[in-house]
Design a protein around this motif. Sequence first.
Motif, PDB file in Angstrom:
ATOM      1  N   PHE A  42       0.945  -1.096  -0.032  1.00 30.37           N
ATOM      2  CA  PHE A  42       0.027   0.101   0.053  1.00 30.37           C
ATOM      3  C   PHE A  42       0.988   1.121  -0.101  1.00 30.37           C
ATOM      4  O   PHE A  42       0.363   2.279  -0.500  1.00 30.37           O
ATOM      5  N   PHE A  43       1.962   1.335   0.814  1.00 33.52           N
ATOM      6  CA  PHE A  43       2.791   2.650   0.699  1.00 33.52           C
ATOM      7  C   PHE A  43       3.372   2.439  -0.949  1.00 33.52           C
ATOM      8  O   PHE A  43       3.382   3.667  -1.191  1.00 33.52           O
ATOM      9  N   LEU A  44       3.824   1.561  -1.574  1.00 29.45           N
ATOM     10  CA  LEU A  44       4.299   1.562  -2.782  1.00 29.45           C
ATOM     11  C   LEU A  44       3.075   2.139  -3.823  1.00 29.45           C
ATOM     12  O   LEU A  44       3.249   2.928  -4.670  1.00 29.45           O
ATOM     13  N   ALA A  45       1.810   1.570  -3.525  1.00 33.67           N
ATOM     14  CA  ALA A  45       0.557   1.803  -4.213  1.00 33.67           C
ATOM     15  C   ALA A  45       0.546   3.583  -4.188  1.00 33.67           C
ATOM     16  O   ALA A  45       0.090   4.132  -5.198  1.00 33.67           O
ATOM     17  N   ALA A  46       0.751   4.230  -3.064  1.00 33.19           N
ATOM     18  CA  ALA A  46       0.355   5.521  -2.901  1.00 33.19           C
ATOM     19  C   ALA A  46       1.311   6.249  -3.739  1.00 33.19           C
ATOM     20  O   ALA A  46       1.011   7.199  -4.332  1.00 33.19           O
ATOM     21  N   PHE A  47       2.720   5.848  -4.071  1.00 34.61           N
ATOM     22  CA  PHE A  47       3.568   6.406  -4.917  1.00 34.61           C
ATOM     23  C   PHE A  47       3.211   6.024  -6.272  1.00 34.61           C
ATOM     24  O   PHE A  47       3.535   7.087  -6.997  1.00 34.61           O
ATOM     25  N   CYS A  48       2.801   4.835  -6.692  1.00 34.08           N
ATOM     26  CA  CYS A  48       2.463   4.808  -8.155  1.00 34.08           C
ATOM     27  C   CYS A  48       1.306   5.647  -8.432  1.00 34.08           C
ATOM     28  O   CYS A  48       1.260   6.355  -9.630  1.00 34.08           O
ATOM     29  N   TRP A  49       0.375   6.024  -7.428  1.00 33.98           N
ATOM     30  CA  TRP A  49      -0.815   6.852  -7.830  1.00 33.98           C
ATOM     31  C   TRP A  49      -0.462   8.280  -7.958  1.00 33.98           C
ATOM     32  O   TRP A  49      -0.832   8.974  -8.905  1.00 33.98           O
ATOM     33  N   MET A  50       0.597   8.577  -7.070  1.00 32.33           N
ATOM     34  CA  MET A  50       1.216   9.966  -7.389  1.00 32.33           C
ATOM     35  C   MET A  50       1.973   9.932  -8.657  1.00 32.33           C
ATOM     36  O   MET A  50       2.010  10.983  -9.207  1.00 32.33           O
ATOM     37  N   CYS A  51       2.656   8.870  -8.887  1.00 38.19           N
ATOM     38  CA  CYS A  51       3.234   8.841 -10.233  1.00 38.19           C
ATOM     39  C   CYS A  51       2.324   9.192 -11.414  1.00 38.19           C
ATOM     40  O   CYS A  51       2.457   9.731 -12.344  1.00 38.19           O
ATOM     41  N   LEU A  52       1.128   8.552 -11.444  1.00 33.56           N
ATOM     42  CA  LEU A  52       0.109   8.641 -12.412  1.00 33.56           C
ATOM     43  C   LEU A  52      -0.396  10.095 -12.538  1.00 33.56           C
ATOM     44  O   LEU A  52      -0.765  10.523 -13.514  1.00 33.56           O
ATOM     45  N   GLU A  53      -0.329  10.849 -11.294  1.00 34.85           N
ATOM     46  CA  GLU A  53      -0.967  12.049 -11.188  1.00 34.85           C
ATOM     47  C   GLU A  53       0.073  12.906 -12.178  1.00 34.85           C
ATOM     48  O   GLU A  53      -0.246  13.732 -12.872  1.00 34.85           O
ATOM     49  N   GLY A  54       1.458  12.686 -12.039  1.00 34.57           N
ATOM     50  CA  GLY A  54       2.440  13.430 -12.791  1.00 34.57           C
ATOM     51  C   GLY A  54       2.307  13.160 -14.404  1.00 34.57           C
ATOM     52  O   GLY A  54       2.335  13.918 -15.043  1.00 34.57           O
TER      53      GLY A  54
ATOM     54  N   TRP B 146      15.772  -1.958   0.377  1.00 35.89           N
ATOM     55  CA  TRP B 146      15.734  -1.066  -0.944  1.00 35.89           C
ATOM     56  C   TRP B 146      14.740  -1.519  -2.127  1.00 35.89           C
ATOM     57  O   TRP B 146      14.462  -1.045  -2.925  1.00 35.89           O
ATOM     58  N   SER B 147      14.081  -2.769  -1.738  1.00 35.37           N
ATOM     59  CA  SER B 147      13.145  -3.202  -2.683  1.00 35.37           C
ATOM     60  C   SER B 147      11.747  -2.086  -2.551  1.00 35.37           C
ATOM     61  O   SER B 147      10.754  -2.245  -3.280  1.00 35.37           O
ATOM     62  N   PHE B 148      11.688  -1.231  -1.462  1.00 32.84           N
ATOM     63  CA  PHE B 148      10.812   0.000  -1.361  1.00 32.84           C
ATOM     64  C   PHE B 148      11.461   1.221  -1.679  1.00 32.84           C
ATOM     65  O   PHE B 148      10.834   1.955  -2.671  1.00 32.84           O
TER      66      PHE B 148
ATOM     67  N   PRO C 219       2.894  -2.222  -8.030  1.00 29.18           N
ATOM     68  CA  PRO C 219       3.059  -2.786  -6.632  1.00 29.18           C
ATOM     69  C   PRO C 219       2.945  -3.942  -6.119  1.00 29.18           C
ATOM     70  O   PRO C 219       4.128  -4.707  -5.577  1.00 29.18           O
ATOM     71  N   ALA C 220       1.954  -4.690  -6.883  1.00 24.90           N
ATOM     72  CA  ALA C 220       1.886  -5.970  -6.419  1.00 24.90           C
ATOM     73  C   ALA C 220       2.759  -6.962  -7.177  1.00 24.90           C
ATOM     74  O   ALA C 220       3.282  -7.862  -6.613  1.00 24.90           O
ATOM     75  N   VAL C 221       3.269  -6.563  -8.164  1.00 25.70           N
ATOM     76  CA  VAL C 221       4.258  -7.267  -8.853  1.00 25.70           C
ATOM     77  C   VAL C 221       5.642  -6.979  -8.135  1.00 25.70           C
ATOM     78  O   VAL C 221       6.354  -8.128  -7.832  1.00 25.70           O
ATOM     79  N   ILE C 222       5.926  -5.873  -7.781  1.00 26.73           N
ATOM     80  CA  ILE C 222       7.215  -5.628  -6.745  1.00 26.73           C
ATOM     81  C   ILE C 222       7.157  -6.413  -5.585  1.00 26.73           C
ATOM     82  O   ILE C 222       8.082  -6.990  -5.143  1.00 26.73           O
ATOM     83  N   VAL C 223       6.237  -6.497  -4.822  1.00 29.87           N
ATOM     84  CA  VAL C 223       5.999  -7.225  -3.397  1.00 29.87           C
ATOM     85  C   VAL C 223       5.991  -8.677  -3.936  1.00 29.87           C
ATOM     86  O   VAL C 223       6.857  -9.613  -3.058  1.00 29.87           O
ATOM     87  N   ALA C 224       5.508  -9.268  -4.973  1.00 29.35           N
ATOM     88  CA  ALA C 224       5.507 -10.639  -5.486  1.00 29.35           C
ATOM     89  C   ALA C 224       7.038 -11.032  -5.727  1.00 29.35           C
ATOM     90  O   ALA C 224       7.397 -12.114  -5.012  1.00 29.35           O
ATOM     91  N   VAL C 225       7.875 -10.199  -6.395  1.00 29.39           N
ATOM     92  CA  VAL C 225       9.170 -10.539  -6.910  1.00 29.39           C
ATOM     93  C   VAL C 225      10.016 -10.566  -5.399  1.00 29.39           C
ATOM     94  O   VAL C 225      10.843 -11.422  -5.242  1.00 29.39           O
ATOM     95  N   SER C 226       9.857  -9.366  -4.648  1.00 32.26           N
ATOM     96  CA  SER C 226      10.518  -9.651  -3.473  1.00 32.26           C
ATOM     97  C   SER C 226      10.371 -10.594  -2.434  1.00 32.26           C
ATOM     98  O   SER C 226      11.320 -11.091  -1.916  1.00 32.26           O
TER      99      SER C 226
END
Length: 778
Positions: A566-578, A635-637, A606-613
């Motif tokens: 969910f913390f990664l998801a927050a950043f991903c949504w922020m990236c979508l805004e940009g 550093w995976s985060f 974020p789901a893919v990153i968490v799964a790989v980690s």
Amino acid sequence: MVGRWNLLILALNLSIVIVLSETECPDGFNLSRRKCVDIDECEFDEDNSEGLCGNDAVCHNTFGSFHCSCEDGYRSTSGAANFSAATSVKCEDFNECLEDGGLCGPNASCFNTIPQYSCICEAGFKSTTGVESFRNGDNITCRDMDECQEENVCGQNATCINTQGSFNCVCNAGFKLKSGHQEQCEDICMIGTTICGYGTCYHGASGHYCTCHAGFTNYGHKGSRCTELNCDVFNDKISLTEEFHVARDLVKQLKESCLELTVSENPKELDGEEILKQLLSVIDNLLSGGAFKDNKKVSIFLTMVEETLRFIGPFIKAPWTAITSTHADLKLLVKKGDDFPQGTKTFSTKGAHLNISLKTAAGEPSYYPGFTTVSHLSYANLEDSADGFFSGMKRQEEQSYKINSKVVTVTVSNRNTSHLKEPVILTFDHLKQSNELSHTCVFWDSSKEGGSWSARGCSVLTSNPNYTVCSCNHLSSFAVLMALHEIEDTFELQLITWVGLSLSLICLFICILTFSLIRSIKSPRTTIHLHLCISLFIANIIFLAGISRTENRVGCAVVAGLLHFFFLAAFCWMCLEGIQLFRMVVLVFNTSFKTLYMMAGGYGVPAVIVAVSALANAKGYGTKRHCWLNLELIWSFFGPVCVIIVVNIFFFLITVWKLAQKFSSLNPDLDNLQKIKVFIITAVAQLTLLGTMWIFGCFQFEGAPIVISYLFTIFSSSQGFLLFVMHCLLSKQVREEYGKILSICCAPGKKSYSGLNSSHTSKARASKSTQDTGESRI
């Protein structure tokens, strides 16, 4: 008449004077026959036992007097050559040998006597006249005696060599001086059974030679001791070739050469320098391909390097060899000879220094093979491949490690290096300088679960921000680790966290209701804000409920994984805004993402990153104190977060540049441009808020100052409140809708607020661009 009387009186006086002068003489004279004759005072000296001049003195008569002088070998106490007997001056013996160091000439020794001195030829010399002693001025010198002319002076097994004043006995080939006997030579093969080590000694015309047993070698030097040579280390070519195919040819060559040495009496001479170049070429190829990220590969790599250096050491011709390549820096010493080596040597490579005793490098004197080798190899970037493998370390609570030096390999010709009598001293320059980091000296232990760093047998002698000095009682590959510590909780930080997160949850809940229920402000951008707030809301709830629930290992790992997601998801949504702002300004106005694409970017990535980690390091989720990522997985985060921040900054810069161009055009659409300007300002503020928080978070794992900890806690716990202020309270359109809701709540008799059911009439008449953007000016 008067004149006659005067002449008579004068004549009378003269006659009286003459008579008187003939009867008296001055001192030192006697009257003889009317004449004054000199007295020889020295004649009367013989009647006096001490003499007129005293002991050890000689009397010298002079006209009317006499004087004294000291005999040879004596000197007057006044220092004068002549003196008067009436004085207190005496004669004393003096040491002529001290007065003149070269009095007796070369190869002779001076001995003082009373009086005089004696010269005697030194041992190994004799006088030219055959006399035993002589003095300067006798025209006698000392010449060398040729002892070798004497019969059988060195025995039948040695050759006599005359030297100045002495001689030397040199044993013939195949013979050696017998212990305790300076002039007796004995057959080398008879001195001891260990003369050839693991081999048989034979006496030949040119001396002795050793025939080695199976599995042992003297590296082609027949006069040297036979030592064990284990060729099995090169047998495992299959796994080595699979992991490092570039090393296949080198290992094959080493194995063939090793086998030849153990079975052939006349093996071919190897070119050690050429093999060294091949080894460094293999190291460059392997390390230039990136980090191994596999402890078994690191073990195979280090074993190959260590065994290769140990094997080719005896074939290096130069005493010192220094070779530097792109990824390796090597210093190698080879010392050959029958004499057992002594002393200490210092080796310096990039980032590391070695001090080692040559006795340690050579091993036991009884098994000394006739040569000693020491190699010191520093790798340019092996710390990237060997980092993270710390299963052999005893860790304190919430402690992790990171390599903070170059990795070095040390090898010697001594095969028994598991426990050295004298430790080796290694000095490592730090890759990162800090006053707050503690350091540990370690070595690579290949026997620990495929390979791991271990501190066994190594200790820190001294350490400062720039370097660490290590002492190790065994040899291998070494490095220095720095200890990382997670931040410790305090009551004040916990209080700030609970109060701030509680306030943020309330504000985020209001934001979620606002962006989901008020239809008049709905747009792609508010959809992004909605999911950003949802992600942070769920993350904060999970944090409050489960961050400290570490009693259940699986449950703690699930909590850590959800927080990661969910913390990664927050950043991903922020990236979508940009990206959305970029598309609106740079591409075409009012261009929006499809909802499916936004969901894939906001939650899928974020789901893919968490799964790989989780698949790569499942144990990285959860620590002993918190249900969060441990330091090995952190550093995976932080990695994706840093990438998102950089991408957003890139998009914002281009967007601002394009927006400035549109403002400067002849007919700008000021209404839409002004709204986009406001969107950019709020998006940048949002990025600054979240980005700043995690920038402070990056410094929480290496003993950060307390002020950094407080800043991180304040920013992280209040982010929901700040997002509410930015996206709701500072938005004129949202404030207007809040005002209408409050007016309806305060006046229940009025008509229900239309904004919750359908678009307001005035909003329906708004332009499409206004609907897409969904915000007014701040």
